[in-house]
Design an enzyme around this catalytic site. Structure first.
Site, PDB file in Angstrom:
ATOM      1  CB  SER A 103     -17.495  18.427  58.820  1.00 39.51           C
ATOM      2  OG  SER A 103     -16.749  17.363  59.369  1.00 39.51           O
ATOM      3  CD  GLU A 109     -13.576  19.553  61.702  1.00 38.05           C
ATOM      4  OE1 GLU A 109     -14.766  19.717  61.341  1.00 38.05           O
ATOM      5  OE2 GLU A 109     -12.715  20.439  61.610  1.00 38.05           O
ATOM      6  CD  GLU A 144     -34.474  30.937  68.817  1.00 48.01           C
ATOM      7  OE1 GLU A 144     -34.574  30.025  69.655  1.00 48.01           O
ATOM      8  OE2 GLU A 144     -34.281  32.124  69.125  1.00 48.01           O
ATOM      9  CG  LEU A 149     -34.896  25.418  48.874  1.00 48.98           C
ATOM     10  CD1 LEU A 149     -34.980  26.185  50.187  1.00 48.98           C
ATOM     11  CD2 LEU A 149     -35.290  23.950  49.104  1.00 48.98           C
ATOM     12  NE  ARG A 153     -19.914   4.730  59.688  1.00 43.83           N
ATOM     13  CZ  ARG A 153     -20.508   5.546  60.566  1.00 43.83           C
ATOM     14  NH1 ARG A 153     -21.078   5.069  61.631  1.00 43.83           N
ATOM     15  NH2 ARG A 153     -20.522   6.843  60.355  1.00 43.83           N
ATOM     16  CG  ASP A 203     -25.176  12.994  63.825  1.00 44.99           C
ATOM     17  OD1 ASP A 203     -24.544  12.143  63.183  1.00 44.99           O
ATOM     18  OD2 ASP A 203     -24.913  13.293  64.993  1.00 44.99           O
ATOM     19  CG  HIS A 253     -23.308   7.590  54.422  1.00 48.21           C
ATOM     20  ND1 HIS A 253     -23.600   8.465  55.448  1.00 48.21           N
ATOM     21  CD2 HIS A 253     -22.130   7.009  54.751  1.00 48.21           C
ATOM     22  CE1 HIS A 253     -22.625   8.428  56.342  1.00 48.21           C
ATOM     23  NE2 HIS A 253     -21.727   7.536  55.953  1.00 48.21           N
ATOM     24  NE  ARG A 301     -25.601   7.881  65.923  1.00 47.49           N
ATOM     25  CZ  ARG A 301     -25.850   9.079  66.408  1.00 47.49           C
ATOM     26  NH1 ARG A 301     -26.521   9.213  67.550  1.00 47.49           N
ATOM     27  NH2 ARG A 301     -25.438  10.153  65.772  1.00 47.49           N
ATOM     28  CD1 TRP A 302     -32.498   4.865  59.854  1.00 49.22           C
ATOM     29  CD2 TRP A 302     -31.370   3.614  58.371  1.00 49.22           C
ATOM     30  NE1 TRP A 302     -33.417   4.299  58.998  1.00 49.22           N
ATOM     31  CE2 TRP A 302     -32.749   3.526  58.081  1.00 49.22           C
ATOM     32  CE3 TRP A 302     -30.469   2.906  57.570  1.00 49.22           C
ATOM     33  CZ2 TRP A 302     -33.243   2.766  57.025  1.00 49.22           C
ATOM     34  CZ3 TRP A 302     -30.970   2.129  56.525  1.00 49.22           C
ATOM     35  CH2 TRP A 302     -32.344   2.068  56.260  1.00 49.22           C
ATOM     36  NE  ARG A 358     -25.298  16.729  65.879  1.00 44.83           N
ATOM     37  CZ  ARG A 358     -23.988  16.813  65.858  1.00 44.83           C
ATOM     38  NH1 ARG A 358     -23.399  17.951  66.094  1.00 44.83           N
ATOM     39  NH2 ARG A 358     -23.239  15.755  65.608  1.00 44.83           N
TER      40      ARG A 358
HETATM   41  C1  FPP Z   1     -24.187  11.862  59.242  1.00 45.22           C
HETATM   42  O1  FPP Z   1     -24.325  10.578  59.735  1.00 45.22           O
HETATM   43  C2  FPP Z   1     -23.973  11.911  57.810  1.00 45.22           C
HETATM   44  C3  FPP Z   1     -22.843  12.336  57.152  1.00 45.22           C
HETATM   45  C4  FPP Z   1     -21.645  12.891  57.789  1.00 45.22           C
HETATM   46  C5  FPP Z   1     -22.678  12.177  55.719  1.00 45.22           C
HETATM   47  C6  FPP Z   1     -23.328  12.685  54.582  1.00 45.22           C
HETATM   48  C7  FPP Z   1     -24.750  12.881  54.323  1.00 45.22           C
HETATM   49  C8  FPP Z   1     -25.427  12.240  53.352  1.00 45.22           C
HETATM   50  C9  FPP Z   1     -24.864  11.157  52.506  1.00 45.22           C
HETATM   51  C10 FPP Z   1     -26.806  12.639  53.078  1.00 45.22           C
HETATM   52  C11 FPP Z   1     -26.996  13.796  52.173  1.00 45.22           C
HETATM   53  C12 FPP Z   1     -26.222  13.896  50.942  1.00 45.22           C
HETATM   54  C13 FPP Z   1     -26.242  14.940  50.060  1.00 45.22           C
HETATM   55  C14 FPP Z   1     -25.400  14.903  48.824  1.00 45.22           C
HETATM   56  C15 FPP Z   1     -27.105  16.134  50.242  1.00 45.22           C
HETATM   57  P1  FPP Z   1     -23.155   9.821  60.513  1.00 45.22           P
HETATM   58  O2  FPP Z   1     -22.427   8.970  59.535  1.00 45.22           O
HETATM   59  O3  FPP Z   1     -22.321  10.821  61.243  1.00 45.22           O
HETATM   60  O4  FPP Z   1     -23.986   8.944  61.497  1.00 45.22           O
HETATM   61  P2  FPP Z   1     -23.578   8.358  62.936  1.00 45.22           P
HETATM   62  O5  FPP Z   1     -23.350   9.550  63.832  1.00 45.22           O
HETATM   63  O6  FPP Z   1     -24.780   7.555  63.331  1.00 45.22           O
HETATM   64  O7  FPP Z   1     -22.356   7.530  62.730  1.00 45.22           O
END
Ligand code: FPP
Length: 233
Positions: free
Chosen positions: A60, A62, A198, A126, A28, A15, A32, A19-20, A179
């Site tokens: 997800s 959602e 955990e 892995l 945004r 997550d 990613h 925000r990053w 998380r």
């Molecule tokens: C969470 O940040 C990130 C996601 C829902 C998206 C997907 C993840 C990636 C692109 C990285 C890994 C990719 C692969 C293929 C392994 P957010 O957008 O919910 O952040 P925020 O809560 O700060 O808005």
């Protein structure tokens, strides 16, 4: 870091990408891109530490509520990099697996996922489980549908029956779920499988994660006393 009492299976709710980027006045989508780089760093670190299974919550059930642009961008990243990283999987003997609703994914993405799973199926290092179009509730619903299709008598349905019809029944339940980015909730991630996991929460945003952060999470896990509903002796 001591290698005794290592978690066999770690799940990560990645997550904080958005925000990053926002903190840097970037789009945004740039978050990613950096999130993907962090995912590769953490996959490598997990492989080096001898972790057997790593589930990454990538998209997800959602997440379709996000803008079309953002959804398209994340799917585009998966399409562009999933197979393109084959040499990395080969060098590190990484097997890619999938968890989620494959039928609900765009066809080209679903094909890419199936292909990368097949091409890496013989790697014995892995296992990285890509949770894509994944929801814990949806996984349980799909399990129930599979059970119903087989006409298994109601009196024979046990917890083991549900377990056996989840997406990856041969993968052990996650020992540790991480998380990032300050939120402390499970957001529909591995609902059935996380019954005795955990949890480790970190304020650091996902794109800033590196091997040292994974190590801190594992050290925290190693100090915990797991009772699985019983008592410690
Ligand atoms: C969470 O940040 C990130 C996601 C829902 C998206 C997907 C993840 C990636 C692109 C990285 C890994 C990719 C692969 C293929 C392994 P957010 O957008 O919910 O952040 P925020 O809560 O700060 O808005």
């Amino acid at each position: 870091m001591t290698t005794s009492n290592m978690p066999a299976h770690v799940g990560i709710i990645m997550d904080g990408n958005g925000r990053w980027a926002q903190h840097r006045n970037m789009a945004r989508t740039q978050g990613h891109i950096e999130g993907l780089k962090a995912a590769k760093r953490i996959v490598k670190a997990a492989a080096d530490m001898g972790i057997s299974y790593l589930t990454l919550y990538t998209f997800s059930t959602e997440n379709w509520k996000r803008t079309q642009e953002e959804v398209g961008f994340i799917m585009g990243l998966v399409k562009k990099y999933l197979m393109a990283e084959f040499d990395f999987y080969n060098e590190n003997k990484i097997r890619i697996r999938f968890s989620g609703n494959l039928e609900g994914l765009p066809q080209d993405i679903a094909q890419e996922v199936v292909q990368v799973c097949e091409k890496t199926a013989h790697f014995t290092g892995l296992s990285v489980i890509l949770a894509l179009n994944y929801g814990g509730r949806d996984e349980i619903v799909r399990a129930v549908r599979k059970i119903t299709e087989k006409h298994i008598p109601i009196s024979e349905i046990t917890e083991a029956t549900i377990h056996d019809h989840l997406d990856n029944p041969d993968v052990p339940d996650p020992d540790l779920i991480i998380r990032t980015a300050g939120e402390q909730r499970s957001s529909n991630f591995l609902l059935w499988e996380s019954a005795y996991s955990e949890f480790y929460f970190s304020d650091k945003l996902w794109p800033d994660w590196d091997a040292a952060d994974l190590e801190l999470a594992i050290k925290s896990f190693q100090k915990r006393k797991r009772r699985f509903g019983g008592i410690t002796t």
